[in-house]
Design a protein around this motif. Sequence first.
Motif, PDB file in Angstrom:
ATOM      1  N   ARG A 226     -11.688  12.121  17.724  1.00  0.00           N
ATOM      2  CA  ARG A 226     -13.026  11.976  17.141  1.00  0.00           C
ATOM      3  C   ARG A 226     -13.012  11.770  15.625  1.00  0.00           C
ATOM      4  NH1 ARG A 226     -16.615  16.843  19.089  1.00  0.00           N
ATOM      5  NH2 ARG A 226     -14.744  18.013  18.445  1.00  0.00           N
ATOM      6  N   ILE A 227     -11.874  11.975  14.994  1.00  0.00           N
ATOM      7  CA  ILE A 227     -11.752  11.779  13.542  1.00  0.00           C
ATOM      8  C   ILE A 227     -10.583  10.846  13.281  1.00  0.00           C
ATOM      9  CG2 ILE A 227     -11.383  12.872  11.299  1.00  0.00           C
ATOM     10  CD1 ILE A 227     -12.446  15.491  12.622  1.00  0.00           C
ATOM     11  N   ALA A 228     -10.824   9.786  12.548  1.00  0.00           N
ATOM     12  CA  ALA A 228      -9.776   8.842  12.161  1.00  0.00           C
ATOM     13  C   ALA A 228      -9.726   8.780  10.651  1.00  0.00           C
ATOM     14  CB  ALA A 228     -10.074   7.457  12.744  1.00  0.00           C
ATOM     15  N   TRP A 229      -8.519   8.758  10.096  1.00  0.00           N
ATOM     16  CA  TRP A 229      -8.417   8.703   8.648  1.00  0.00           C
ATOM     17  C   TRP A 229      -7.171   7.942   8.224  1.00  0.00           C
ATOM     18  CZ3 TRP A 229      -6.728  12.836  11.431  1.00  0.00           C
ATOM     19  CH2 TRP A 229      -5.494  13.400  11.105  1.00  0.00           C
ATOM     20  N   GLY A 230      -7.223   7.493   6.988  1.00  0.00           N
ATOM     21  CA  GLY A 230      -6.092   6.789   6.396  1.00  0.00           C
ATOM     22  C   GLY A 230      -6.175   6.909   4.888  1.00  0.00           C
ATOM     23  N   HIS A 231      -5.156   6.398   4.203  1.00  0.00           N
ATOM     24  CA  HIS A 231      -5.151   6.548   2.748  1.00  0.00           C
ATOM     25  C   HIS A 231      -4.602   5.314   2.051  1.00  0.00           C
ATOM     26  CE1 HIS A 231      -1.072   8.405   3.794  1.00  0.00           C
ATOM     27  NE2 HIS A 231      -0.777   7.302   3.123  1.00  0.00           N
ATOM     28  N   VAL A 232      -4.925   5.237   0.770  1.00  0.00           N
ATOM     29  CA  VAL A 232      -4.310   4.282  -0.146  1.00  0.00           C
ATOM     30  C   VAL A 232      -3.724   5.113  -1.268  1.00  0.00           C
ATOM     31  CG1 VAL A 232      -4.706   2.366  -1.723  1.00  0.00           C
ATOM     32  CG2 VAL A 232      -5.976   2.474   0.431  1.00  0.00           C
ATOM     33  N   THR A 233      -2.432   4.996  -1.494  1.00  0.00           N
ATOM     34  CA  THR A 233      -1.755   5.835  -2.470  1.00  0.00           C
ATOM     35  C   THR A 233      -1.767   5.224  -3.875  1.00  0.00           C
ATOM     36  OG1 THR A 233       0.409   4.809  -2.163  1.00  0.00           O
ATOM     37  CG2 THR A 233      -0.187   6.598  -0.641  1.00  0.00           C
ATOM     38  N   ALA A 234      -1.420   6.052  -4.851  1.00  0.00           N
ATOM     39  CA  ALA A 234      -1.335   5.566  -6.225  1.00  0.00           C
ATOM     40  C   ALA A 234      -0.310   4.443  -6.342  1.00  0.00           C
ATOM     41  CB  ALA A 234      -0.967   6.721  -7.162  1.00  0.00           C
ATOM     42  N   SER A 235       0.786   4.559  -5.609  1.00  0.00           N
ATOM     43  CA  SER A 235       1.810   3.510  -5.661  1.00  0.00           C
ATOM     44  C   SER A 235       1.295   2.213  -5.042  1.00  0.00           C
ATOM     45  CB  SER A 235       3.093   3.970  -4.963  1.00  0.00           C
ATOM     46  OG  SER A 235       2.848   4.266  -3.599  1.00  0.00           O
ATOM     47  N   ASP A 236       0.416   2.302  -4.040  1.00  0.00           N
ATOM     48  CA  ASP A 236      -0.201   1.102  -3.470  1.00  0.00           C
ATOM     49  C   ASP A 236      -1.046   0.388  -4.523  1.00  0.00           C
ATOM     50  OD1 ASP A 236       0.871   1.576  -0.911  1.00  0.00           O
ATOM     51  OD2 ASP A 236      -0.862   2.784  -0.303  1.00  0.00           O
ATOM     52  N   PHE A 237      -1.868   1.159  -5.217  1.00  0.00           N
ATOM     53  CA  PHE A 237      -2.691   0.575  -6.279  1.00  0.00           C
ATOM     54  C   PHE A 237      -1.823  -0.102  -7.340  1.00  0.00           C
ATOM     55  CE2 PHE A 237      -6.000   3.656  -4.835  1.00  0.00           C
ATOM     56  CZ  PHE A 237      -7.059   2.767  -4.703  1.00  0.00           C
ATOM     57  N   GLU A 238      -0.756   0.577  -7.737  1.00  0.00           N
ATOM     58  CA  GLU A 238       0.106   0.047  -8.791  1.00  0.00           C
ATOM     59  C   GLU A 238       0.880  -1.178  -8.318  1.00  0.00           C
ATOM     60  OE1 GLU A 238       2.291   3.561  -9.649  1.00  0.00           O
ATOM     61  OE2 GLU A 238       0.693   4.438 -10.903  1.00  0.00           O
ATOM     62  N   GLU A 239       1.350  -1.168  -7.077  1.00  0.00           N
ATOM     63  CA  GLU A 239       2.124  -2.291  -6.549  1.00  0.00           C
ATOM     64  C   GLU A 239       1.322  -3.590  -6.554  1.00  0.00           C
ATOM     65  OE1 GLU A 239       4.396  -3.700  -2.421  1.00  0.00           O
ATOM     66  OE2 GLU A 239       3.688  -1.620  -2.641  1.00  0.00           O
ATOM     67  N   PHE A 240       0.034  -3.488  -6.239  1.00  0.00           N
ATOM     68  CA  PHE A 240      -0.792  -4.694  -6.145  1.00  0.00           C
ATOM     69  C   PHE A 240      -1.704  -4.878  -7.355  1.00  0.00           C
ATOM     70  CE2 PHE A 240      -0.048  -3.312  -1.684  1.00  0.00           C
ATOM     71  CZ  PHE A 240       0.855  -4.321  -1.366  1.00  0.00           C
ATOM     72  N   ASP A 241      -1.475  -4.057  -8.397  1.00  0.00           N
ATOM     73  CA  ASP A 241      -2.277  -4.141  -9.625  1.00  0.00           C
ATOM     74  C   ASP A 241      -3.760  -4.120  -9.266  1.00  0.00           C
ATOM     75  OD1 ASP A 241      -2.759  -4.279 -12.346  1.00  0.00           O
ATOM     76  OD2 ASP A 241      -2.768  -6.477 -12.386  1.00  0.00           O
ATOM     77  N   ALA A 242      -4.133  -3.162  -8.431  1.00  0.00           N
ATOM     78  CA  ALA A 242      -5.489  -3.091  -7.884  1.00  0.00           C
ATOM     79  C   ALA A 242      -6.247  -1.903  -8.455  1.00  0.00           C
ATOM     80  CB  ALA A 242      -5.427  -2.979  -6.366  1.00  0.00           C
ATOM     81  N   ASP A 243      -7.571  -1.985  -8.361  1.00  0.00           N
ATOM     82  CA  ASP A 243      -8.442  -0.893  -8.773  1.00  0.00           C
ATOM     83  C   ASP A 243      -9.194  -0.373  -7.557  1.00  0.00           C
ATOM     84  OD1 ASP A 243      -9.719   0.945 -10.318  1.00  0.00           O
ATOM     85  OD2 ASP A 243     -10.810  -0.492 -11.580  1.00  0.00           O
ATOM     86  N   ASP A 244      -9.849   0.755  -7.717  1.00  0.00           N
ATOM     87  CA  ASP A 244     -10.532   1.402  -6.606  1.00  0.00           C
ATOM     88  C   ASP A 244     -11.632   0.533  -6.006  1.00  0.00           C
ATOM     89  OD1 ASP A 244     -11.008   3.511  -4.823  1.00  0.00           O
ATOM     90  OD2 ASP A 244     -12.565   4.345  -6.110  1.00  0.00           O
ATOM     91  N   VAL A 245     -12.243  -0.297  -6.825  1.00  0.00           N
ATOM     92  CA  VAL A 245     -13.337  -1.135  -6.316  1.00  0.00           C
ATOM     93  C   VAL A 245     -12.864  -2.060  -5.193  1.00  0.00           C
ATOM     94  CG1 VAL A 245     -14.625  -1.076  -8.478  1.00  0.00           C
ATOM     95  CG2 VAL A 245     -12.960  -2.889  -8.103  1.00  0.00           C
ATOM     96  N   LEU A 306     -11.644  15.002  -5.108  1.00  0.00           N
ATOM     97  CA  LEU A 306     -10.903  16.249  -5.292  1.00  0.00           C
ATOM     98  C   LEU A 306      -9.660  15.990  -6.137  1.00  0.00           C
ATOM     99  CD1 LEU A 306     -11.059  17.702  -1.669  1.00  0.00           C
ATOM    100  CD2 LEU A 306     -12.289  18.567  -3.663  1.00  0.00           C
ATOM    101  N   GLU A 307      -9.165  17.060  -6.737  1.00  0.00           N
ATOM    102  CA  GLU A 307      -7.935  16.955  -7.504  1.00  0.00           C
ATOM    103  C   GLU A 307      -6.749  16.746  -6.565  1.00  0.00           C
ATOM    104  OE1 GLU A 307      -7.678  16.826 -10.696  1.00  0.00           O
ATOM    105  OE2 GLU A 307      -9.711  17.412 -11.279  1.00  0.00           O
ATOM    106  N   PRO A 308      -5.762  15.913  -6.978  1.00  0.00           N
ATOM    107  CA  PRO A 308      -4.567  15.743  -6.146  1.00  0.00           C
ATOM    108  C   PRO A 308      -3.801  17.063  -6.045  1.00  0.00           C
ATOM    109  CG  PRO A 308      -4.369  14.601  -8.267  1.00  0.00           C
ATOM    110  CD  PRO A 308      -5.751  15.159  -8.198  1.00  0.00           C
ATOM    111  N   PRO A 309      -2.838  17.177  -5.118  1.00  0.00           N
ATOM    112  CA  PRO A 309      -2.122  16.092  -4.444  1.00  0.00           C
ATOM    113  C   PRO A 309      -2.852  15.545  -3.220  1.00  0.00           C
ATOM    114  CG  PRO A 309      -1.148  18.181  -3.862  1.00  0.00           C
ATOM    115  CD  PRO A 309      -2.169  18.479  -4.916  1.00  0.00           C
ATOM    116  N   LEU A 310      -2.547  14.291  -2.900  1.00  0.00           N
ATOM    117  CA  LEU A 310      -3.196  13.585  -1.816  1.00  0.00           C
ATOM    118  C   LEU A 310      -3.032  14.300  -0.482  1.00  0.00           C
ATOM    119  CD1 LEU A 310      -4.622  11.087  -0.606  1.00  0.00           C
ATOM    120  CD2 LEU A 310      -2.381   9.948  -0.565  1.00  0.00           C
ATOM    121  N   ALA A 311      -1.822  14.727  -0.158  1.00  0.00           N
ATOM    122  CA  ALA A 311      -1.570  15.342   1.149  1.00  0.00           C
ATOM    123  C   ALA A 311      -2.431  16.588   1.354  1.00  0.00           C
ATOM    124  CB  ALA A 311      -0.084  15.688   1.287  1.00  0.00           C
ATOM    125  N   GLU A 312      -2.591  17.391   0.296  1.00  0.00           N
ATOM    126  CA  GLU A 312      -3.392  18.603   0.402  1.00  0.00           C
ATOM    127  C   GLU A 312      -4.875  18.264   0.562  1.00  0.00           C
ATOM    128  OE1 GLU A 312      -4.405  22.728   0.417  1.00  0.00           O
ATOM    129  OE2 GLU A 312      -2.679  21.515   1.000  1.00  0.00           O
TER     130      GLU A 312
END
Length: 327
Positions: A226-245, A306-312
Amino acid sequence: MTNSNVQAASEICTANRIVLACHINPDGDTLGSILALGHACRTLGKDVTLLSSDGVPDIYRWMPGTENIQTGTDRRDFQLAIVCDSGAINRIGEQVLSAVSSAPKMINIDHHLPDGPFGDIRVVDITASSTAELVWELIKELELQSGKQLANRNIADCLLTGIITDTGSFRYLNVTPKTFRIAADLQELGALPSPIFELVFENRSYASQKLLGRALDSLQITACGRIAWGHVTASDFEEFDADDVETEGIVNHLRAVNTALIGILFREVPGRKVRISLRAREGADVNSIAHVFGGGGHKLASGCALEPPLAEVERLVVAEAIRQLDF
């Protein structure tokens, strides 16, 4: 026309220097609302400043007037502040908040459940599909009070974008007959749903598509499904020179899992908090989940940070979602 609308229009007609602000990580509704009001106020001869802490996402840069949006200002001589589509005043960002707070009067225009009401005048209706709906009604009241024709193609494009994005192209349960009537008024002014849909939903950057891939690759579901989730990590953003938008809309792909009542996207934005987007199907309430962590929004669409870390962060938010679904 509500009394708050009449009061808001009166304040706008009286003020000369007006600042309009949208929420952080802006979407089509908050941007469309401040842009439309900006166009109307300029037609009335007002000195208008438009503010967005996070700037303007690429998919919305085509909207008329985005070149006038600033990320901040040193001005503190405003006579009136208008905040659009922010469930709480702190959602406009610190650098924008100081400018907005300097104005002696503030109008809050919103369709979210307020997380601590703010504003001297509150044009708030949680039954509206979008803040754009409320802005359209306010512009019609401004026309009555000023005696001027304000509605035009630019305003129509901005407001129809707000309605389309906040209703999922008229797919969500927040759509009412009134929504369609307003959309028809906007189309008669020249705004067309088809090109708006293409510009917003089928106009993604390479980085945005890669981030979607990373989020889907990280997809998990609870044992009950009933709950599905996923993430985008800081390294993902940096690898593709992407922003949150560039993550806008990704959470809907996570919620699309056929057993899921709730979809959650976690974004580990470099140098910032972990931002969380929550989407629900009918039968779940993600606003109550977001509220536990200082966020808010709607029953079916909310967010928090929330404050990181992501896993928590993932552990805490998913556990709360499970708790509330099982309550």
